[in-house]
Design an enzyme around this catalytic site. Structure first.
Site, mmCIF file in Angstrom:
data_model
loop_
_atom_site.group_PDB
_atom_site.id
_atom_site.type_symbol
_atom_site.label_atom_id
_atom_site.label_comp_id
_atom_site.label_asym_id
_atom_site.label_seq_id
_atom_site.Cartn_x
_atom_site.Cartn_y
_atom_site.Cartn_z
ATOM 1 C CD GLU A 33 -2.916 -0.856 0.090
ATOM 2 O OE1 GLU A 33 -3.090 0.086 -0.254
ATOM 3 O OE2 GLU A 33 -3.543 -2.060 -0.261
ATOM 4 C CB THR A 35 4.707 0.598 -2.543
ATOM 5 O OG1 THR A 35 3.857 -0.292 -2.898
ATOM 6 C CG2 THR A 35 4.940 0.605 -0.973
ATOM 7 N N GLY A 121 -16.451 4.144 -4.452
ATOM 8 C CA GLY A 121 -16.079 4.262 -2.906
ATOM 9 C C GLY A 121 -15.570 3.144 -1.838
ATOM 10 N N GLY A 123 -12.901 1.119 -2.050
ATOM 11 C CA GLY A 123 -11.568 0.836 -2.119
ATOM 12 C C GLY A 123 -11.254 -0.432 -3.236
ATOM 13 C CG LEU A 124 -13.853 -3.179 -4.020
ATOM 14 C CD1 LEU A 124 -15.059 -3.820 -4.120
ATOM 15 C CD2 LEU A 124 -12.542 -4.536 -3.399
ATOM 16 C CB SER A 127 -12.033 5.980 -10.364
ATOM 17 O OG SER A 127 -10.885 5.779 -9.648
ATOM 18 C CG ASP A 171 -6.007 1.375 -8.439
ATOM 19 O OD1 ASP A 171 -5.291 0.659 -7.582
ATOM 20 O OD2 ASP A 171 -6.473 2.152 -7.698
#
Length: 330
Positions: A33, A35, A121, A123-124, A127, A171
């Protein structure tokens, strides 16, 4: 949602058949996370939930888009500047179209439908899934050949220019390259990855929503980058070859921590430690050592909570509850 369902929804909304269709899954990150935007290592995996984007070209310069999830529509001119009057989800679409047009894509307008089941919203990476599916569908509709690296670059630029999020590449990369049953050991410097089997025998991954809405555009994300940048400049003055926090070993950070601003030192200790944890987690997965993987995940959460300070009381409480639950490893 299936491809046929997405095509049918487009037909019902716009009264004609779509010509291009793209799917992009959401993702979770096992470990690694904060990084990615320091050119480090991450270990994400794609999930079953996905976003679909269906497109048919127009010739009048107008774009019409409809979101099945939101029950909302938006229209704009593809030749006009993107304005703040567009809703957030619409700016992702318009931004993707604008960047493709900058590359020379022939987009004279289009009808576009968004559908799918990646919750916003949560956290998956909703966007990223939206942007990636849009870039792929619009690129196909315009006959624009896109290399994988170009697709990821466009998605990141949309986030930065039109959503105000100084994000890394994880992402969209994970959404584009994710494979069932595999995690991606992604090197965010070289933009290369290795597939890592991520289904240890007797174990399952479960995504649990804390109920806290996740917004990357909130100020904390950019603030952490500024705090890390101050420490990076300190090390660059001593070793000019250093270009990112990835290049600063954990041992060197600990040795110089007293010379840094305490906040900057804590942020950087997380980044350096997290990079080491990612590589150790890959070895744990490959060897089937789920106990060591669980230990690394617990350490990662403590570091996010105490050093990087990106957790919150609801998530901390959820972690404590789950770790006290029989059968839960981390």
């Amino acid at each position: 949602m299936s491809p046929s369902a997405a095509r049918e929804a487009f037909q019902l909304r716009f009264g004609r058949a779509c010509e291009s269709l793209a799917r992009a899954p959401g993702r979770v990150n096992i470990i690694g996370e904060h990084t990615d935007y320091h050119e480090g290592f991450v270990l994400p995996m794609a999930i079953q939930r996905a976003t679909w984007v269906a497109v048919a070209p127009r010739t009048d310069g107008q774009a019409r888009a409809w979101s099945e999830q939101l029950g909302d529509g938006v229209e704009w001119s593809v030749t006009s500047p993107i304005t703040a009057s567009l809703p957030g989800w619409g700016r992702y679409l318009a931004g993707a179209a604008e960047l493709l047009r900058r590359r020379g894509a022939r987009l004279g307008g289009f009808d576009l439908l968004v559908s799918g089941d990646v919750p916003s919203g949560a956290g998956l990476a909703s966007s990223a899934a939206l942007t990636l599916a849009t870039v792929l569908a619009l690129g196909d509709a315009a006959g624009e050949p896109l290399a994988a690296g170009d697709v990821v670059d466009i998605c990141c630029t949309v986030e930065r220019e039109h959503a105000g999020v100084p994000c890394g590449m994880m992402d969209p990369y994970a959404s584009l390259h994710g494979q069932p049953g595999q995690a991606l050991l992604l090197d965010c410097r070289t933009a290369t990855h290795e597939l890592v089997p991520c289904e240890p025998p007797g174990c399952r991954w479960i995504v649990v929503h804390s109920g806290v809405r996740h917004r990357l555009a909130d100020g904390g994300y950019a603030e952490r980058q500024r705090e890390c940048r101050a420490a990076l400049e300190y090390f660059r003055r001593r070793e000019p070859q250093i270009r990112a926090l990835r290049d600063v070993p954990l041992e060197a950070l600990r040795r110089h921590a007293s010379e840094l601003d305490p906040l900057s030192a804590a942020r950087c200790l997380h980044v350096a430690g997290e990079n080491e944890r990612v590589l150790a987690a890959v070895e744990a997965l490959r060897s089937g050592d789920v106990e060591d993987l669980a230990r690394l995940m617990r350490e990662s959460h403590r570091s996010q909570r105490d050093d990087y300070e990106v957790s919150c009381r609801q998530v901390d409480a959820l972690v404590e509850l789950l770790e006290a639950t029989p059968g839960v490893l981390a």
